[in-house]
Design an enzyme around this catalytic site. Structure first.
Site, short mmCIF file in Angstrom:
data_model
loop_
_atom_site.label_atom_id
_atom_site.label_comp_id
_atom_site.label_asym_id
_atom_site.label_seq_id
_atom_site.Cartn_x
_atom_site.Cartn_y
_atom_site.Cartn_z
N ASP A 1 24.81 -22.31 -10.00
CA ASP A 1 25.50 -21.89 -11.22
C ASP A 1 26.58 -20.76 -10.90
O ASP A 1 26.45 -20.05 -10.48
CB ASP A 1 24.59 -21.70 -12.59
N ASP B 1 41.15 -22.05 -10.89
CA ASP B 1 41.75 -21.69 -9.17
C ASP B 1 43.29 -21.40 -9.61
O ASP B 1 43.72 -20.36 -9.03
CB ASP B 1 41.40 -22.68 -8.54
N ARG C 1 31.02 -18.95 -3.86
CA ARG C 1 30.06 -20.13 -3.28
C ARG C 1 29.60 -19.89 -1.71
O ARG C 1 28.65 -19.91 -1.55
CB ARG C 1 30.53 -21.43 -3.71
#
Ligand code: IMP
Length: 191
Positions: free
Chosen positions: A70, A153, A179
């Protein structure tokens, strides 16, 4: 023999990105591939809570070793909002443009634009639970720049760079991202 592991997602792009980092030692299975078609509830109030909910759901119902992630954008001047609500910050439609506009509106009279992305991965192996975290620090800008990537982004400039995540393209982003850091920690643990 390749180690089989469920990644609790059906997002093809994420499967590819994470599979590339984990490499050939693992056979990643998506939710679809284990015939899990239901919507797993993400009702926790933290990134950790939601990642654990997803991983536990798969382990308890399907019996596979599994991990789930998450991610959220945490804006310092907004007490780390939108955080766990990043996808639906501006409403159920999960519209990225509306989400960006809402963050910028909330920041209108603030001077500190520092923010970070934070990813949490919950892993369950033979019933034991582990957590991994990755972050990327940076700042938000008031105009959208670039077309690559997704989510926030276009308004996020990582520390040490002048381009937004959406301008630099996924190749560089996927090396320095939140990530990537979390998945690399997962990989180090699993190898
Ligand atoms: P998820 O947990 O990966 O589904 O991410 C939740 C939400 O956080 C997404 O819907 C996006 O709004 C935001 N988000 C997650 N990762 C990124 C990223 O790498 N760039 C921009 N936004 C992101």
């Amino acid at each position: 023999m390749k180690k089989q592991l469920v990644f609790a997602t059906n997002n093809k792009h994420k499967m590819e990105e994470v599979g590339d980092i984990l490499g050939d030692n693992f056979q990643l299975l998506s939710l679809k591939e284990i015939n899990c078609t239901e919507n797993i509830p993400e009702t926790a109030y933290t990134l950790e809570g939601n990642a654990l909910l997803k991983a536990r759901y798969v382990f308890q119902k399907y019996g596979y070793d599994c991990f789930a992630d998450d991610t959220g954008l945490e804006v310092f001047a907004l007490n780390n909002a939108p955080g766990v609500y990043s996808a639906r910050y501006a409403g159920k439609s999960k519209d990225p443009k509306a989400n960006m506009q809402k963050v910028l509106k909330e920041l209108a009279n603030k001077s500190d634009y520092s923010a970070r992305f934070r990813t949490v991965i919950a892993l369950i192996i033979q019933g034991k639970e582990y957590m991994f975290e990755g972050t990327v620090q940076g700042k938000l800008i008031r105009e959208e720049r670039g077309i690559a990537g997704f989510g926030y982004d276009p308004i996020f400039v990582p520390e040490g760079y002048t381009q937004t995540f959406a301008e630099m393209g996924t190749e560089i982003k996927n090396i320095i991202s939140h990530r990537a850091e979390a998945v690399n920690k997962l990989k180090q643990f699993l190898l």
